[in-house]
Every structure is written in structure tokens, then in C-alpha cells.
Design an enzyme around this catalytic site. Structure first.
Site, PDB file in Angstrom:
ATOM      1  N   LEU A 196     -91.927  21.033   0.237  1.00  0.00           N
ATOM      2  CA  LEU A 196     -93.162  20.400  -0.253  1.00  0.00           C
ATOM      3  C   LEU A 196     -92.952  19.931  -1.692  1.00  0.00           C
ATOM      4  CD1 LEU A 196     -95.827  22.917   1.132  1.00  0.00           C
ATOM      5  CD2 LEU A 196     -94.652  21.009   2.264  1.00  0.00           C
ATOM      6  N   ARG A 244     -99.669  19.676 -15.141  1.00  0.00           N
ATOM      7  CA  ARG A 244     -99.493  20.435 -16.388  1.00  0.00           C
ATOM      8  C   ARG A 244     -98.129  20.216 -17.049  1.00  0.00           C
ATOM      9  NH1 ARG A 244    -101.026  26.218 -14.442  1.00  0.00           N
ATOM     10  NH2 ARG A 244    -100.770  25.266 -12.397  1.00  0.00           N
ATOM     11  N   LYS A 287     -61.870   7.062 -26.530  1.00  0.00           N
ATOM     12  CA  LYS A 287     -62.549   6.491 -25.358  1.00  0.00           C
ATOM     13  C   LYS A 287     -61.552   5.784 -24.471  1.00  0.00           C
ATOM     14  CE  LYS A 287     -63.677   2.526 -24.594  1.00  0.00           C
ATOM     15  NZ  LYS A 287     -64.077   1.129 -24.469  1.00  0.00           N
TER      16      LYS A 287
END
Ligand code: UD1
Ligand code: MG
Length: 508
Positions: free
Chosen positions: A12, A19, A357
């Protein structure tokens, strides 16, 4: 006795999670490497269900996209209006009319549930041939949760929500965890009879129990040994509490498996990470995604690894790495940044304030200080001097630099890609290298130095520099040197080659 039970899992996950106060649906909030929903799906995995249905509603598109990534075999069932947990299960089963055997229902916001607890619940349910079995727990504070109401003989009579409970029922500390196993046929029969006669006007899945009891069907309660498994998540305070609980659980598991965590309270390891025996993790360290830390490697303090593999015996200190690989015995940091596709070979070194990189750093090669290495291949045992920049971007395209084996690149050099420095070649400090340097050659692009005597006295009179220069000149002349008058310009072209040859071109 043990005929196989076909199983259907229903999760579910249609609620908004008001909240949380978030634009992200509650079940997609991350918790140490998985979303809340991902944890729940993982807990149901050992059931080997025929089908997994996820009821979606709020943020349905986002939840569907996530499901396609983490559970592509699952089916999303759309609940347009959230009319209650009973309604949600009803439409899920309507979408799977062929489902028989056991239906396992899990709330999407109960992420600490262990797979073995779900397995035990289902085994008890199927073993007892119950019509419905609920996972319950004794909790210190039951506020907000559904209570397990038993009769004098201790049998389950009903589950009552906090807001519908009598003062006497509110004192019950045995709560409904929101995890259930049902017999599909008997569940279908009673789901059609749910009323909305309650404080929220919703179809409560929990009312199924009372209806089954009234019909004389056997229902059961399965108690969770560890009540923290049943904690739900309604706001970010609870999410943070769940994160701490899961952190402790994960950390304890790794310590028992032979990993040293020097400060478990500040060590956050995703459930998806793997560590080998005798790995050491120092304080303030986050290990995330598919990261792996090998035996004898030391990671931390102050390290974040995301999808990064650190091989045996390597060291990573005060650094950030994403999608990188650190070879055996290699050394990283302090203060290094490894970006995706950085591959550091065995015993290589990427030192302080170095960014890498999409680059390979060869075995035993060193990039010790203040460099950017982008789109490069650095050969074994090459030495890249401090402040060397691999200039990989021309404003439009990226280009690659190759530095050969045992090449020696002087400090403060720009390697302007595409360019290649050959094996064993040297580059003089301060050079801007835009054409290839052949193997064994010295590449140098420095302009000859010239000194303009007396420039400070004339152009910056009265400054502290001028005063210091004057004092130096006076003390030199008082030591017998002849003071020079006027201006002279000295070219020192010969100094370039000699300096480079004398080895002032790099640091270690
Ligand atoms: C529910 C149980 C309560 C239990 C608690 C455990 C009911 C009526 N109550 O209360 O007994 O102690 O869980 O955490 O079931 N959802 C839908 N569609 C809906 C309504 C809910 O998909 O129409 C989903 C929510 O997204 C959530 C789960 O069902 O994942 C539970 O719903 P929630 O509203 O949180 O129920 P609780 O009030 O927590
Ligand atoms: Mg809830």
C-alpha cells in the site's frame, strides 16, 4: 501438509504522507540506500510471490518510474482516491482476479521490516491455515496506531484505530504493524462488506479481522520479536529516527562480520554497500550505493564514497568519490575529489586538492598536489608535479591527454589536450604543452626570464617592498659590493634549459 501456496504481495503506497511536507511522495524518501518503498519490497522478496501489486495514488507517476527501476516485475494499481487501506487492497485484488492462496499486505511506510520476519509471519499463517494473520508488536508508545483487542482467552477479537478506540482500549500497547497475511478467497468475501462507519469515513482493512471472527473464521496474531521493525514513518523526525536505527543495525552487522568501525555513531553505510573483513572505517564516513571496501583498506575520517570501489590495502582520507575505483594499496587524499570513471591502479597516489575525472592513473603513478586530471591516461610510475592541469575542454568538446610510462611532468604545467607526453619524457615546470612530447625528450615552453633592475623603486616608491629592497641594496653595498646605477635588463635564456635539466621541475 506443505502443499505449495501461491502468493500475492500487495504493497500500500497511495497515501500522500501529508506530514512529510514534501513534493516527493513519502514512500520515495531515501533511507540508507533504498527508498522506504524499496525497503518494503526487499522485505517481501523471499516470499517468491507470483505477483507483486503496488497500490499507487499520490505522486503515482514518480512511484511508477521508481518501480520500473527497482521492481520491474511488479504491477502498479492506481487508486485515484484514498478511500482507506481496505479499499486499496480491494482494488488491488480486483486487478488480479486470478490470485489465490496467500495475500500478503504490507504498508509502504514500514521500512525496517526484516525479510525473515515477513517470512515467519507467512509461515505461521500458512501453517495454521488461518483466514488472516496480523503482525503485531508490543511498543513503549502506541500513540496513533491501531490496537490489537483480544478476548479473555487471549484470542484476537478486533483491531481498533486510535481515533475509534475507547479509553480502555487506548491503554493497550500491543499494536498492528500494518503487515498481514490473508487467505485470498476469504479476504475477497469480507472486503466487499467493509463499512465506512468510522471516524475517518474510510474502508479500514483492519475491520476484516472483526468480520472474519464474526463468521467463525480462524484469525491469528504473529508477534514481532523486535518492535522497531514495525515502526512507520509519518514525518521527517520519524524518518531520522528510522535512519539511526537502521544505521545501528547495519553497523552492528559489519562489525560482527569483521569490519572495524572506529566511530559507529558517525558512520553511515547504505544497505547496498559491501565490506571485506579487516576493512577499517574511520569517523564521519558515508558509504553509499554500490560502494565496496576491500580487506585492510582504511577509509576515513571524513570520507564520502558513492558507487566507489576501494580495493584491498588502499587508503582514502578526507575525500569525496563518485563512481570511482581505487586500486590495491593506492592512496587518496587528504582532500581529493574523484569523479565518475576515475580508475586508480595499484599503489598509485592521488593527493591533496586533486580532482580526477574520467581518467586512469597507472600503477605507482603519482599526482600528489593541487591538480586537475580530466579525460586522461597516466602511465605507470609517471610523476605529475604540483598544480599540473589537464586542459581537457576547449569550450565545446572534451579531449584526451596521454602521459606515458615513467614520464615526469614539472610543476604548474598545462597539458592542453589532445596531447601526448611520451614514455620517459620530461616536461619543464611552468610549461603549456599543446604538441606531443616524444619519448625521452624534454618539452619546454617557458619564455626566457628577464629582471628589470630598480623597477620597484621607480614604480612603487614608498611601499614596504621598496623600503625592503632599499635596505637589502644598502646592506649589500656596505658589504663591499658595488652599487649599480641606472637600469639594466638581463635576459637569462640559458637558465630555462639548465633549470629543467637540474631537476627543479617537479615536487614529490
Ligand atoms: C494503519 C492501520 C493501523 C496500523 C498502522 C501501522 C488501518 C485502518 N490502520 O494506520 O491499524 O497500526 O497502519 O502503521 O489500516 N494507503 C493507501 N490507500 C489508502 C489509504 C492508505 O494506499 O486509501 C497506504 C498508505 O500510503 C500507507 C498505508 O496504506 O502506506 C497505511 O496507511 P496510513 O494512512 O498510514 O494508515 P495508518 O493510519 O498509519
Ligand atoms: Mg501510517
Amino acid at each position: 501438509m506443505s502443499e505449495p501456496h501461491p502468493r500475492t504481495v500487495v504493497v500500500l503506497a497511495a497515501g500522500e504522507g501529508k506530514r512529510m511536507k514534501s513534493s516527493l511522495p513519502k514512500v520515495l524518501h531515501p533511507l540508507l540506500g533504498r527508498t522506504l518503498l524499496g525497503h518494503v519490497l526487499n522485505a517481501a522478496e523471499p516470499l517468491v510471490a507470483q505477483r507483486t501489486m503496488v497500490v499507487v495514488g499520490h505522486g503515482a507517476d514518480q512511484v511508477r518510474t521508481h518501480l520500473a527501476e527497482v521492481a520491474p516485475e511488479s504491477t502498479a494499481v492506481f487508486q485515484a482516491e484514498q478511500l482507506g487501506t481496505g479499499h486499496a487492497v480491494r482494488i488491488a485484488l480486483e486487478a488480479a482476479p486470478e490470485a489465490t492462496g496467500t495475500v500478503v499486505v504490507l504498508n509502504g511506510d514500514v521500512p525496517l521490516l526484516r525479510p525473515e520476519t515477513v517470512r515467519a509471519l507467512v509461515a505461521a499463517h500458512e501453517g495454521e491455515q488461518a483466514a488472516a494473520t496480523v503482525l503485531a508488536a508490543q511498543v513503549p508508545d502506541p500513540t496513533g496506531l491501531g490496537r490489537i483487542v483480544r478476548d479473555d482467552a487471549g484470542r484476537l477479537r478486533q483491531i481498533v484505530e486510535q481515533r475509534d478506540a475507547s479509553p480502555e482500549q487506548l491503554t493497550i500497547r500491543e499494536i498492528n504493524a500494518g503487515i498481514y497475511a490473508f487467505d485470498a478467497t476469504r479476504l475477497r468475501e469480507v472486503l466487499g462488506k467493509l463499512s465506512t462507519d468510522n471516524d475517518q469515513g474510510e474502508e479500514y482493512l483492519t475491520d476484516v479481522f472483526e468480520l472474519l471472527v464474526a463468521a467463525g473464521e480462524p484469525v491469528a496474531v504473529h508477534l514481532a520479536a523486535d518492535h522497531t521493525e514495525t515502526l512507520g514513518c509519518n514525518d521527517r523526525v520519524e524518518l531520522a529516527a528510522l535512519r539511526r536505527l537502521l544505521r545501528d543495525r547495519v553497523n552492528e552487522r559489519w562489525m560482527r562480520a569483521g569490519v572495524s568501525l572506529l566511530d559507529p555513531a558517525t558512520t553511515w553505510i547504505d544497505v547496498t554497500v559491501a565490506l571485506d573483513r579487516d576493512a577499517v572505517v574511520d569517523q564521519n564516513t558515508q558509504l553509499q550505493g554500490g560502494s565496496v571496501v576491500g580487506s585492510g583498506a582504511v577509509v576515513g575520517p571524513d570520507v564520502t564514497l558513492i558507487d566507489t570501489v576501494v580495493h584491498a590495502g588502499a587508503t582514502v582520507l578526507r575525500s569525496h568519490a563518485v563512481g570511482a575505483e581505487v586500486g590495491p594499496g593506492a592512496s587518496v587524499g587528504p582532500y581529493a575529489y574523484l569523479r565518475p570513471d576515475s580508475r586508480l591502479a595499484e599503489k598509485s597516489k592521488v593527493g591533496t586538492f586533486v580532482e580526477v575525472k574520467n581518467a586512469e592513473v597507472g600503477a605507482g603513478a603519482k599526482v600528489p598536489h593541487l591538480s586537475y586530471v580530466g579525460d586522461a591516461t597516466i602511465g605507470a610510475r609517471a610523476n605529475i608535479g604540483a598544480a599540473t592541469i589537464f586542459v581537457n575542454y576547449d569550450g565545446v568538446n572534451k579531449h584526451r591527454t596521454v602521459v606515458g610510462e615513467a614520464a615526469f611532468v614539472g610543476c604548474d604545467t598545462s597539458l592542453i589536450a589532445p596531447v601526448e607526453v611520451g614514455a620517459g619524457a620530461y616536461v619543464a615546470a611552468g610549461s603549456a604543452i599543446a604538441t606531443d612530447v616524444p619519448p625521452g625528450a624534454l618539452g619546454v615552453t617557458r619564455a626566457p626570464q628577464r629582471n628589470i633592475d630598480g623597477w620597484v623603486a621607480r614604480k612603487r616608491p614608498g611601499t614596504v617592498s621598496a623600503q625592503a629592497a632599499e635596505r637589502a641594496v644598502q646592506s649589500a653595498s656596505s658589504e663591499g659590493s658595488a652599487a649599480r646605477e641606472g637600469e639594466a635588463i638581463h635576459g637569462t635564456a640559458e637558465s630555462v634549459g639548465t633549470a629543467a635539466e637540474a631537476g627543479d621541475t617537479a615536487t614529490e
